[in-house]
Design a protein around this motif. Structure first.
Motif, short mmCIF file in Angstrom:
data_model
loop_
_atom_site.label_atom_id
_atom_site.label_comp_id
_atom_site.label_asym_id
_atom_site.label_seq_id
_atom_site.Cartn_x
_atom_site.Cartn_y
_atom_site.Cartn_z
N THR A 632 55.79 -1.91 53.65
CA THR A 632 55.95 -2.41 52.23
C THR A 632 57.29 -2.59 52.00
OG1 THR A 632 56.29 0.14 51.72
CG2 THR A 632 53.97 -0.75 51.59
N PRO A 640 56.71 -11.05 48.87
CA PRO A 640 55.96 -11.67 48.09
C PRO A 640 54.63 -11.97 48.53
CG PRO A 640 58.03 -12.64 48.37
CD PRO A 640 57.84 -11.69 49.23
N PRO A 643 50.30 -7.41 48.12
CA PRO A 643 49.72 -7.14 46.88
C PRO A 643 50.64 -6.59 45.78
CG PRO A 643 48.39 -5.97 48.51
CD PRO A 643 49.57 -6.44 49.14
N GLU A 644 50.17 -6.91 44.33
CA GLU A 644 51.27 -6.85 43.44
C GLU A 644 51.62 -5.48 43.32
OE1 GLU A 644 49.69 -8.49 40.01
OE2 GLU A 644 49.62 -10.55 40.48
N ASN A 645 50.84 -4.41 43.44
CA ASN A 645 51.07 -2.86 43.30
C ASN A 645 52.19 -2.49 44.34
OD1 ASN A 645 49.36 -3.28 45.33
ND2 ASN A 645 48.13 -1.38 44.84
N GLN A 647 54.38 -4.67 46.04
CA GLN A 647 55.57 -5.26 45.54
C GLN A 647 56.29 -4.58 44.62
OE1 GLN A 647 55.30 -9.61 44.88
NE2 GLN A 647 53.38 -9.64 45.48
N ALA A 648 55.46 -3.91 43.57
CA ALA A 648 56.39 -3.15 42.83
C ALA A 648 56.83 -1.92 43.46
CB ALA A 648 55.40 -2.68 41.51
N SER A 650 57.81 -1.58 46.48
CA SER A 650 58.81 -1.75 47.60
C SER A 650 60.05 -1.73 46.86
CB SER A 650 58.43 -3.25 48.09
OG SER A 650 58.61 -4.00 47.08
N LYS A 651 60.15 -2.17 45.33
CA LYS A 651 61.41 -2.00 44.63
C LYS A 651 62.30 -0.63 44.94
CE LYS A 651 59.95 -6.01 41.73
NZ LYS A 651 59.87 -6.11 40.50
#
Length: 718
Positions: A632, A640, A643-645, A647-648, A650-651
């Motif tokens: 992740t 990029p 999946p969007e969840n 990606q969020a 990984s921040k």
């Protein structure tokens, strides 16, 4: 006791036992060993693709295109043998199916028997799509499946270029036929031009003759009208003379003399009428046997011209629609000047033929009007001939009556009854003469009107013939020009190659990797540093002090300095080993060493907190935390692409920023990007150190009491 004194106690305790010391050295070397194993290889995942077994079945039976044999399947096999991008096995369909079932092949590709035949149907009314059949054994290996799938795309591109080349050869072969067709059309239009020139000359002569004879026809009509008026006056005079019959008896001598004169005049009238009858018969015969059939032939010829024009226009329109349809299927031809000129020329020919058809219509109508006028003229001439015959008969009867009048005049004295009878016959004859002259006059009027109508029709015919001549000349010029343009199209192998493959890619790669390991180095180094600190927690006590601390700060500071020394040592060994032993290529050596040490310190702060607050549970959480970050944080896939969840998520993971920062100093050469990621890691480091200090503060009294009690027990024992 101060922080540095406690640090010395902590380090001296580690060196007291050789087993612990060797374990510590081994733990510090674990990240180095990890890096050495995973970063020492210089091979890439695409270095040995020619060993990946793929079955290729070529069942293409071949076909003919433009009279020449083609076999796209054989051409593709030859290209694959020259460039073995995969481990191609050229086998039969049965062997391929058997190899797939036995897990021997990662993929099987089949070229069907009718592949080349379908390729040649591009210009047919119902073209067929050529298909390549492939079966992919994705379950054997996902990475291999992606590679073989990419290979199918390259094969499709190769086949597309080869098929486009075949299509181009077929199309260019048709240009010769098109050029010959244009040349034949130009020859035909030349003959059409010659025929229309002759037609124009003939209609001009006919129009001149009609205009020249128009005055005579008007005179004939006027003379017939005058004769009719004279006969009316004669009949009126004869009827008025009945009252003078008695005077006729008295002046018998004068009557005899007058009758002699009348007899002579009647003979002249009779001869004149016979002459007129002969001329009228000749006119009627000429109109019926020459003018009328000629006009009908002219009308029939114009009808054929109209039909031929429509047929030629339909063919030209079909050619135009075919060219435009081919342009719709191959929009890239819109930039081909020669092709677009061909389309424009064809369209201009179609429009010219449509205009020519419109111009021919008045000519055809004039020819039809000429036929109608000739028919009316023929009918009128027959009526005139019949009237003249009646007039001859009447004049003959009048002549006979005059003869009898002469005889009777000599017998006038014998009785007025004979004179009255003869006079009545004269009146009847003159009445017949008047009727005949009336018919002649009416017929001549009809002839005059028909002659004028025929003149107008021939005038329109002459104008249409001139327009037809001009249009046929333009058609000849256009077809000849089209033939020259089509014949000038280049059909060399270089043109065909350029047409079939008009676009090539030209570019460059920036920040490229020397070896595949360079792309995985950030992930491997980050993972090694985290795992090294985590294993260190099993050898070094991250929380419990070796002696009673003088204060909370000295206890916390001694542990922090101890772990920081180990983290710095670990980061330094990993970076130096990677640079000088593994020969890892980096853009900035100094920043690479400093950032590696900084990442080691950041990871140390995280594990320091987890172990301090939870012990073994904290270690387990740290292990789960590093496992969570494996897929992740941009290690296997770019963030990029997640999946969007994820990606969020990984921040908020530190490996995201350690990977990105190491990429910045290893391959990207972007210090600014490294500093941005280092700033995030700095926040993480400070936050976890503060949290760890809070944990130490909460545990300080309990730990101090525990150490004091332990020391008392040790003193009592002594």
């Amino acid at each position: 006791m101060g922080a540095f004194q406690m640090l010395g106690k902590e380090l001296s305790k580690l060196t007291e036992k050789k087993g612990v010391l060797f374990s510590l050295i081994g733990v510090l070397l674990i990240p180095v060993v990890y890096v050495a194993v995973l970063l020492s290889a210089t091979w890439g995942p695409y270095d040995n693709l020619d060993n990946l077994p793929v079955a290729f079945v070529n069942n293409d039976a071949g076909a003919e295109s433009g009279g020449a044999p083609i076999n796209v399947g054989n051409d593709l096999v030859a290209d694959l043998k020259k460039n073995p991008s995969l481990g191609w096995n050229f086998v039969s369909k049965e062997e391929a199916e058997k190899g797939l079932k036995s897990q021997k092949y990662y993929m099987a590709i089949e070229i069907p028997e009718d592949f080349s035949r379908k390729v040649t149907t591009v210009l047919d009314a119902n073209p067929e799509v050529a298909e390549v059949i492939y079966t992919q054994n994705e379950g054997l290996n996902f990475m291999a499946a992606q590679v073989t799938k990419s290979a199918t795309e390259k094969i499709r591109e190769q086949l597309g270029n080869k098929i486009t080349e075949t299509y181009t050869k077929t199309l260019f072969a048709r240009f010769g036929d098109i050029s010959n067709g244009f040349a034949s059309g130009a020859d035909g239009s030349s003959k059409l031009y010659e025929g229309t020139a002759n037609l124009s000359a003939g209609t001009s002569q006919l129009l001149q003759s009609l205009n020249e004879k128009s005055g005579d026809i008007q005179k004939l009509a006027s003379g017939a009208k005058t004769a009719e008026d004279g006969a009316s006056q004669l009949l009126s005079s004869i009827k008025g003379g009945e009252k003078d019959i008695k005077r006729l008896a008295a002046g018998s001598k004068e009557v005899v003399q007058g009758i002699d004169s009348l007899k002579a005049g009647s003979d002249q009238v009779l001869n004149g009428l016979k002459t007129v009858s002969t001329g009228s018969t000749t006119l009627s015969t000429g109109l019926e046997k020459q003018l009328k059939p000629g006009a009908e032939q002219l009308a029939g010829g114009m009808a054929k011209v109209t039909e031929s024009t429509k047929t030629l226009s339909g063919g030209s329109q079909g050619l135009t629609e075919g060219l435009k349809g081919y342009l719709a299927k191959h929009p890239e031809l819109a930039t081909d000047v020669e092709f677009m000129t061909l389309v424009g020329t064809s369209d201009a020919i179609t429009k010219g033929l449509a205009q020519f058809d419109q111009q021919v219509q008045p000519l055809k109508q004039g020819a039809d009007a000429l036929v109608a006028g000739a028919t009316q003229l023929t009918i009128g001439s027959k009526q005139l001939d019949a009237g003249i015959n009646q007039l001859v008969e009447g004049q003959t009867a009048a002549n006979a009556g005059i003869t009898r009048l002469k005889t009777g005049a000599n017998q006038v004295a014998n009785g007025n009854a004979t004179v009255a009878s003869s006079w009545t016959k004269i009146g009847n004859a003159v009445n017949d003469l008047k009727a005949g002259l009336t018919q002649i006059s009416d017929g001549n009027q009809t002839v005059a009107v028909g002659w004028e109508t025929m003149t107008l029709g021939v005038t329109s015919l002459n104008d249409g013939a001139n327009q037809l001549q001009s249009g046929s000349q333009e058609l000849q010029t256009g077809l000849a020009g089209g033939a020259d343009q089509v014949s000038g199209i280049q059909v060399s192998e270089a043109n065909i190659t350029k047409f079939s493959n008009p676009v090539s890619f030209k570019g460059e790669t920036v920040n490229s990797y020397n070896y595949y390991r360079d792309s995985t180095a950030p992930y491997i180094i980050s993972l090694a540093l985290f795992v090294g600190i985590l294993i260190l927690s099993f050898i070094v006590d991250f929380k419990r002090p070796v002696t009673l601390p003088g204060s909370l700060f000295s206890w916390y500071a001694s542990k922090l300095m101890q772990l920081s020394l180990f983290a710095i040592a670990q980061g330094l060994m990993v970076s130096l080993f990677s640079l000088f032993i593994l020969k890892l290529q980096v853009n900035n050596v100094g920043l690479f060493i400093l950032f590696t040490i900084f990442v080691s310190l950041a990871f140390m702060s995280i594990i320091f907190f987890l172990v301090a607050i939870g012990g073994n549970i904290g270690r387990f959480i740290a292990l789960a935390f590093i496992v969570l970050q494996l897929s992740t944080t941009g290690s296997n896939l770019p963030i990029p692409m997640l999946p969007e969840n994820l990606q969020a998520l990984s921040k908020f993971l530190p490996l995201t920023y350690s990977n990105a920062g190491l990429k910045a100093v290893i391959s990207l050469g972007d210090p600014g990007f490294m500093m941005a990621n280092a700033f995030v890691l700095l926040i993480c480091l400070v936050a976890f150190l503060v949290l760890t200090f809070i944990v130490f503060a909460v545990s300080y009294k309990h730990v101090a009491r525990y150490i004091a009690e332990k020391n008392q027990v040790a003193e009592a024992t002594v």
